[in-house]
Design a protein around this motif. Structure first.
Motif, PDB file in Angstrom:
ATOM      1  N   ILE A  94       0.696  -1.102  -0.116  1.00  0.00           N
ATOM      2  CA  ILE A  94      -0.185  -0.273  -0.115  1.00  0.00           C
ATOM      3  C   ILE A  94       0.932   1.206   0.110  1.00  0.00           C
ATOM      4  N   ALA A  95       1.537   1.267   0.878  1.00  0.00           N
ATOM      5  CA  ALA A  95       3.321   2.179   0.904  1.00  0.00           C
ATOM      6  C   ALA A  95       2.874   2.864  -0.582  1.00  0.00           C
ATOM      7  N   SER A  96       3.814   1.707  -1.248  1.00  0.00           N
ATOM      8  CA  SER A  96       4.161   1.773  -2.507  1.00  0.00           C
ATOM      9  C   SER A  96       3.673   2.547  -3.736  1.00  0.00           C
ATOM     10  N   ILE A  97       2.399   1.699  -3.425  1.00  0.00           N
ATOM     11  CA  ILE A  97       1.359   2.224  -4.370  1.00  0.00           C
ATOM     12  C   ILE A  97       1.265   3.782  -3.893  1.00  0.00           C
ATOM     13  N   HIS A  98       0.973   3.993  -2.967  1.00  0.00           N
ATOM     14  CA  HIS A  98       0.620   6.068  -2.516  1.00  0.00           C
ATOM     15  C   HIS A  98       1.782   6.914  -3.125  1.00  0.00           C
ATOM     16  N   SER A  99       3.048   5.420  -2.959  1.00  0.00           N
ATOM     17  CA  SER A  99       4.434   6.905  -3.066  1.00  0.00           C
ATOM     18  C   SER A  99       4.404   6.702  -4.405  1.00  0.00           C
ATOM     19  N   GLY A 100       3.692   6.027  -5.139  1.00  0.00           N
ATOM     20  CA  GLY A 100       3.733   6.395  -7.238  1.00  0.00           C
ATOM     21  C   GLY A 100       4.144   5.442  -7.342  1.00  0.00           C
ATOM     22  N   ASP A 101       4.970   3.678  -6.377  1.00  0.00           N
ATOM     23  CA  ASP A 101       5.450   3.444  -7.293  1.00  0.00           C
ATOM     24  C   ASP A 101       4.876   1.626  -7.505  1.00  0.00           C
ATOM     25  N   ALA A 102       3.671   2.312  -7.678  1.00  0.00           N
ATOM     26  CA  ALA A 102       3.047   0.563  -7.804  1.00  0.00           C
ATOM     27  C   ALA A 102       2.874  -0.563  -9.027  1.00  0.00           C
ATOM     28  N   PHE A 103       4.162   0.395  -9.656  1.00  0.00           N
ATOM     29  CA  PHE A 103       4.657  -0.663 -11.229  1.00  0.00           C
ATOM     30  C   PHE A 103       5.819  -1.583  -9.922  1.00  0.00           C
ATOM     31  N   SER A 104       6.317  -1.642  -9.089  1.00  0.00           N
ATOM     32  CA  SER A 104       6.885  -2.858  -8.165  1.00  0.00           C
ATOM     33  C   SER A 104       5.850  -3.589  -7.478  1.00  0.00           C
TER      34      SER A 104
END
Length: 330
Positions: A153-163
């Protein structure tokens, strides 16, 4: 992706197939939203019940919403049916809908606010409350069933949903709203991909996605679901680990081959880092698909990929490494 105007137009892409049992409740929950959608596109895959008659009857109560009905005989299948519905939408925002869920009051207003606050985001998806066939809560959310972690969820919020989506899909179509401008990059949808997985990964590659952590729909689980969500027990996880691997790994490699080809075709829209990671994921899936039949012979290449971090970046970590060693071929 450019920012929306202050009052975006909204279309709903709703796909149906023999949905008469639940479709009225879903339609009312959509058409009672404030703001209301300007357009409702219903793409029906060869229903043999009263689905389309109910759609027309309910929509007639809301004459301000333009109704478009597309009837497919023979059926297109889930992915192409949604593609057809989405491509018929004219709104700035396109909300995807299944036939048997219920939208929460204020859902569209929440998504409109989130898109206005994040002009570079191409797709937003939310959590959902899981309910049974009668609409009673089962005490679980969709993200809980999918075991979506705080780090994801943190990755998605940070703009790195691709990872995140390189490891596994966390985007559910029934919970998603996208900008119409995303469609030019995503269409045509490849048949090997499910529509929501494809939209999620393309959105993450060319722009970004975000997530609303609260449930915005009741996601109905029943025997006729075409796509559902169930949290696996320990026995279920072990059973999945022991399923034959040939077809699954071939599909994963095919999907990544298709994705890399599409991203290459999009040219400068996809940055070099995203392209590099997509190619690395493809190489990882090629390795997995080429593993030998003998389990002992799989251990060295799987161990190398695990130690190098490939399973952590491009699969679900040690769990998939163990699966790749244990699974029978056929």
């Amino acid at each position: 992706m450019s920012a929306l105007e202050s009052t975006p137009t909204i279309s709903v892409a709703l796909c149906t197939h023999n949905g008469a049992l639940y479709i009225e409740e879903q339609l009312v929950s959509i058409l009672e939203q404030q703001p209301a959608p300007q357009q409702l596109v219903v793409s029906d895959d060869a229903s043999r019940d009263a689905t389309i008659a109910i759609v027309h009857e309910v929509a007639a109560r809301y004459p301000a919403v333009k109704l478009t009905v597309l009837e497919n005989v023979p059926p297109l299948g889930v992915t192409k049916n949604f593609e057809q519905a989405i491509r018929a939408c004219t709104g700035d925002l396109i909300a995807l809908s299944d036939q048997d869920d219920v939208w929460h009051t204020g859902r569209l207003a929440l998504f409109v606010t989130e898109f206005a606050a994040h002009p570079d985001v191409a797709l937003i998806h939310s959590d959902a409350r899981l309910v049974d066939a009668e609409g009673a809560t089962v005490g679980q959310t969709l993200m809980g069933a999918l075991e979506v972690g705080a780090g994801e969820i943190a990755s998605i919020h940070s703009g790195d949903a691709f990872s995140v989506v390189l490891r596994r899909n966390v985007v559910t179509g029934a919970c998603s709203v996208l900008r119409k401008s995303l469609v030019e990059f995503a269409a045509p949808f490849p048949p090997s991909w499910v529509h929501d997985e494809w939209l999620g990964v393309i959105a993450a590659a060319v722009a970004s996605t975000d997530i609303i952590e609260q449930p915005t729909i009741d996601y109905r689980q029943h025997g006729a679901n075409q796509i559902g969500a169930t949290k696996l027990t320990l026995a279920g996880k072990f059973g999945r680990m022991m399923e034959p691997r040939r077809a699954r790994n071939a599909r994963l490699e095919t999907n990544m081959t298709v994705l890399v080809d599409r991203l290459q075709r999009l040219g400068s829209r996809v940055d070099d880092d995203t392209m590099h990671r997509a190619r690395a994921k493809l190489q990882h899936e090629q390795m997995r698909n080429a593993l030998p039949a003998g389990r002992l012979r799989r251990i060295p290449p799987v161990t190398r990929a695990l130690v190098s971090g490939h399973y952590g970046r491009y699969s679900r970590g040690p769990l998939d490494a163990v699966r790749d060693v244990l699974q029978p071929v056929d």
